[in-house]
Design an enzyme around this catalytic site. Sequence first.
Site: not given
Length: 209
Positions: A13, A73-75, A170, A188-189, A198-200
Amino acid sequence: MIVPFKKYHGTGNDFVMIDNMAGTVHLSDKDVVKICDRHFGIGSDGLILLEKAKDGLHFSMNFFNPDASKSYCGNGSRCAVKFAHDLGCIPTEVRFSAIDGVHEGTIENGRVSVHMRDTAEWRQLSDSVFFFHTGSPHHIVFQEKIDEVDILAMARPVRYSDDYAPGGTNVNFVEIEAEGHVYVRTYERGVEDETLSCGTGVTAVAFAC
C-alpha cells in the site's frame, strides 16, 4: 514551488509522504489528484502530510485518497510513524492524531505498529456478509475462489450503493484458508481500484472472522 517528498509503502500500500511540520505546504484537491496519478504524477494509493499537532501529541497525519477525499488509513499511519522517525521528529513510542482521533504507534526492531481505535460500527448483513467501520468503512464478503472474482465489476455496485451513500464504502472479498489464515482482496474507495493491501480492511476482516 518545489516540494520535497518521499515514497513509502506498507505491505504494498504505497504513499507519497510530505514533511509539512513547518506548515508551508498548501495543496489543492487538484494538486493531490495530480500527484497521486500513476500515469501523469508520482503515483500512489494516497498522499500524507506530516504536520504539527496540539495537546502534546508528536504529530498529525493529514491523509488524502487519490481523489483528494479524506479518511483514516492503517498502513498509511504506519508509514507516517516511520517517516516521522526517519526525520528525527519522534522517539520509538508516539501518539499522533488522524481524522478519526488519536492513535499510538511504536517502532521495535524495525517493525512499525499502530494501535487502532475501537470499532465505530459493525453489523452482520447475512451469513457471509458483514460491515465494519475500523476508521474507514468496509463491506466484507466471504466466498471461495476469490482469485476468480472480477473485483471491479463486483465491488463498484456495492461501493456506490444507496446503502452506503453518500460516502461509499471499501469492499473486501475474503477466502478462508487452512490453519486459520485468510486471503483478502480489497477494493478501496478513493483509489477506485484494487490495492495490494489495506490496513483498516484486514482489521475489519479479522473482526468479521
